[in-house]
Design an enzyme around this catalytic site. Structure first.
Site, PDB file in Angstrom:
ATOM      1  N   TYR A  56     -15.234   3.071   8.423  1.00 14.54           N
ATOM      2  CA  TYR A  56     -13.647   3.144   8.414  1.00 14.54           C
ATOM      3  C   TYR A  56     -13.126   3.818   9.763  1.00 14.54           C
ATOM      4  O   TYR A  56     -12.522   3.390  10.587  1.00 14.54           O
ATOM      5  CB  TYR A  56     -13.041   3.876   7.098  1.00 14.54           C
ATOM      6  CG  TYR A  56     -11.885   4.450   7.394  1.00 14.54           C
ATOM      7  CD1 TYR A  56     -10.736   3.223   7.300  1.00 14.54           C
ATOM      8  CD2 TYR A  56     -11.404   5.897   7.353  1.00 14.54           C
ATOM      9  CE1 TYR A  56      -9.325   3.516   7.086  1.00 14.54           C
ATOM     10  CE2 TYR A  56      -9.945   6.087   7.207  1.00 14.54           C
ATOM     11  CZ  TYR A  56      -9.183   5.046   7.216  1.00 14.54           C
ATOM     12  OH  TYR A  56      -7.794   5.350   7.206  1.00 14.54           O
ATOM     13  N   GLY A  86       0.788  -1.175   0.107  1.00 12.53           N
ATOM     14  CA  GLY A  86       0.011  -0.154   0.154  1.00 12.53           C
ATOM     15  C   GLY A  86       1.058   1.366  -0.036  1.00 12.53           C
ATOM     16  O   GLY A  86       2.160   1.013   0.008  1.00 12.53           O
ATOM     17  N   LYS A 121     -11.349   2.027  13.047  1.00 11.93           N
ATOM     18  CA  LYS A 121     -10.299   2.583  13.548  1.00 11.93           C
ATOM     19  C   LYS A 121     -10.176   2.969  15.259  1.00 11.93           C
ATOM     20  O   LYS A 121      -9.226   2.792  15.887  1.00 11.93           O
ATOM     21  CB  LYS A 121      -9.619   3.674  12.661  1.00 11.93           C
ATOM     22  CG  LYS A 121      -9.134   3.221  11.262  1.00 11.93           C
ATOM     23  CD  LYS A 121      -7.861   2.563  11.177  1.00 11.93           C
ATOM     24  CE  LYS A 121      -7.280   2.707   9.930  1.00 11.93           C
ATOM     25  NZ  LYS A 121      -6.084   1.727   9.854  1.00 11.93           N
ATOM     26  N   ASP A 164      -4.278 -13.291   2.312  1.00 10.16           N
ATOM     27  CA  ASP A 164      -5.171 -12.355   3.117  1.00 10.16           C
ATOM     28  C   ASP A 164      -5.009 -12.406   4.556  1.00 10.16           C
ATOM     29  O   ASP A 164      -4.606 -13.227   5.077  1.00 10.16           O
ATOM     30  CB  ASP A 164      -6.643 -13.036   2.921  1.00 10.16           C
ATOM     31  CG  ASP A 164      -7.849 -12.208   3.253  1.00 10.16           C
ATOM     32  OD1 ASP A 164      -7.812 -11.566   4.276  1.00 10.16           O
ATOM     33  OD2 ASP A 164      -8.870 -12.385   2.529  1.00 10.16           O
ATOM     34  N   ILE A 165      -4.863 -11.027   5.170  1.00 12.47           N
ATOM     35  CA  ILE A 165      -4.662 -11.101   6.710  1.00 12.47           C
ATOM     36  C   ILE A 165      -5.728 -11.839   7.390  1.00 12.47           C
ATOM     37  O   ILE A 165      -5.271 -12.050   8.692  1.00 12.47           O
ATOM     38  CB  ILE A 165      -4.420  -9.791   6.970  1.00 12.47           C
ATOM     39  CG1 ILE A 165      -5.738  -8.876   6.798  1.00 12.47           C
ATOM     40  CG2 ILE A 165      -3.171  -8.948   6.580  1.00 12.47           C
ATOM     41  CD1 ILE A 165      -5.837  -7.600   7.697  1.00 12.47           C
TER      42      ILE A 165
HETATM   43  C1  AKB Z   1      -9.023   8.094   3.805  1.00 15.12           C
HETATM   44  O1  AKB Z   1      -9.311   9.102   3.092  1.00 15.12           O
HETATM   45  O2  AKB Z   1      -9.812   7.452   4.216  1.00 15.12           O
HETATM   46  C2  AKB Z   1      -7.901   7.992   4.294  1.00 15.12           C
HETATM   47  C3  AKB Z   1      -7.692   8.802   5.851  1.00 15.12           C
HETATM   48  C4  AKB Z   1      -7.646  10.038   6.039  1.00 15.12           C
HETATM   49  O3  AKB Z   1      -7.475   8.106   6.831  1.00 15.12           O
HETATM   50  N1  AKB Z   1      -6.835   8.721   3.648  1.00 15.12           N
END
Ligand code: AKB
Length: 343
Positions: free
Chosen positions: A152, A13, A156, A53-54
């Site tokens: 996301y 990545g 996180k 794959d992780i």
């Molecule tokens: C995203 O845009 O999803 C990432 C981030 C800001 O974590 N680049």
């Protein structure tokens, strides 16, 4: 960081690409994992490159045989990709992280010493409810607005808690002490801009997309408003942050997760600098209200004083240096753009 055994997930990545080279340059032995085949250049820098794959147990077993000192767990689905498939994002982002925390716990216990887990968290863990409120807020501190609106961001933020749990409270009811074998540390990255790779699947992608299109002489239609504002950072500083945090003495750390900042331009400021760096760049704005809403929920800037105090965090690249010393010359070379305006 030198002469340690480092495991990197998501090694192909954007961050992995640069981190791998930086770690190899200082003599670390590297085990890399990625879903996609590694390039011959990367393979040559690694003790073993594992393709898979992780979430696959065979992949974990292949990595576990090494005496790993530090794990950089970079593999994740970014914000846009995660919204397109939230359940898959949860599997990759949360279950994937759990796998590597467990791996760190087992390796740490086997070796009788803690394994560091370096985690790239993100400004997406913040969720400011309205644009009016965003405009009124100062640089956000780590514990403010912990209400992400994306899968996301939620993944996180939960991973940050998981890391803290494994480090400090793992199996707290057990007779013998089980915590202390994982030493989890993370930075909340702003949008990252690399001269060598173009991101995909994120929402902060408008800045790197704009710059890379301009360097190729292609028009770009930006998917956020000209006044949209979030923090950004040049990739070399992103890599430096992970390595510096890995090197910091544990007793100096007052938290496990740190904001890091560098500069926080609006989209129109990025467009202006892009036009200065690549004269003739054609940039227009056609905001996509859904992607704009995500950007509006992220902070305009972050307070990184804790990182500065605890491990001397300071970016090397401000906005101008990023454009004219890092991006323009390197991107120009990549796309053979003879009009680029580097310094
Ligand atoms: C995203 O845009 O999803 C990432 C981030 C800001 O974590 N680049």
């Amino acid at each position: 960081m030198n002469a340690q055994c480092a495991l990197i997930t998501g090694a192909n990545g954007e961050i992995g690409h640069s981190l791998l080279k930086a770690l190899a340059a200082t003599g670390n032995s590297i085990i890399s994992i990625d879903l996609n085949e590694h390039t011959p250049e990367h393979t040559a820098l690694c003790e073993e490159s594992i393709t898979g794959d992780i979430l696959d147990e065979d992949v974990i077993r292949a990595a576990e045989k090494y005496d790993i000192d530090v794990i950089f767990h970079l593999a994740a689905l970014l914000s846009k990709s995660a919204e397109l498939n939230p359940e898959r994002a949860h599997r990759v982002n949360v279950e994937g992280t759990l796998q590597f925390l467990q791996l760190a716990q087992r390796v740490g216990k086997r070796r009788g010493k803690s394994v560091k887990v370096l985690f790239p968290s993100t400004i997406a863990v913040y969720g400011i409810p309205t644009l009016e409120e965003k405009r009124l807020t100062d640089k956000l501190r780590e514990d403010e607005y912990q209400t992400p609106i994306t899968m996301y961001g939620a993944n996180k933020l939960y991973n940050e808690h998981l890391g803290r749990y494994y480090s400090d409270h793992y199996r707290q009811m057990s007779e013998i002490r089980e915590s202390g074998y994982v030493d989890f540390r993370g930075v909340r990255f702003p949008g990252l801009i690399s001269a060598f790779t173009v991101p995909s699947g994120g929402t902060s992608d408008f800045a790197p997309e704009m710059i890379h299109k301009a360097a190729q002489g292609l028009p770009y239609s930006c998917f956020v408003r000209p006044d949209a504002q979030i923090p950004f950072m040049a990739m070399p500083d992103g890599v430096k942050a992970l390595i510096d945090l890995a090197d910091a003495p544990l007793e100096k750390l007052t938290r496990r997760i740190y904001n890091i900042g560098a500069f926080a331009p609006t989209a129109s400021e990025i467009a202006e600098l892009t036009q200065q760096a690549f004269p003739g760049a054609e940039i227009t704005f056609a905001p996509d209200i859904k992607r704009q809403a995500i950007i509006d929920s992220w902070p305009a800037d972050v307070d990184d004083s804790a990182a500065n105090r605890d491990w001397n965090w300071q970016p090397d690249y401000d906005l101008n240096r990023t454009f004219f010393e890092y991006l323009a010359p390197n991107i120009a070379e990549r796309y053979q753009n003879k009009y680029a305006n580097g310094r």
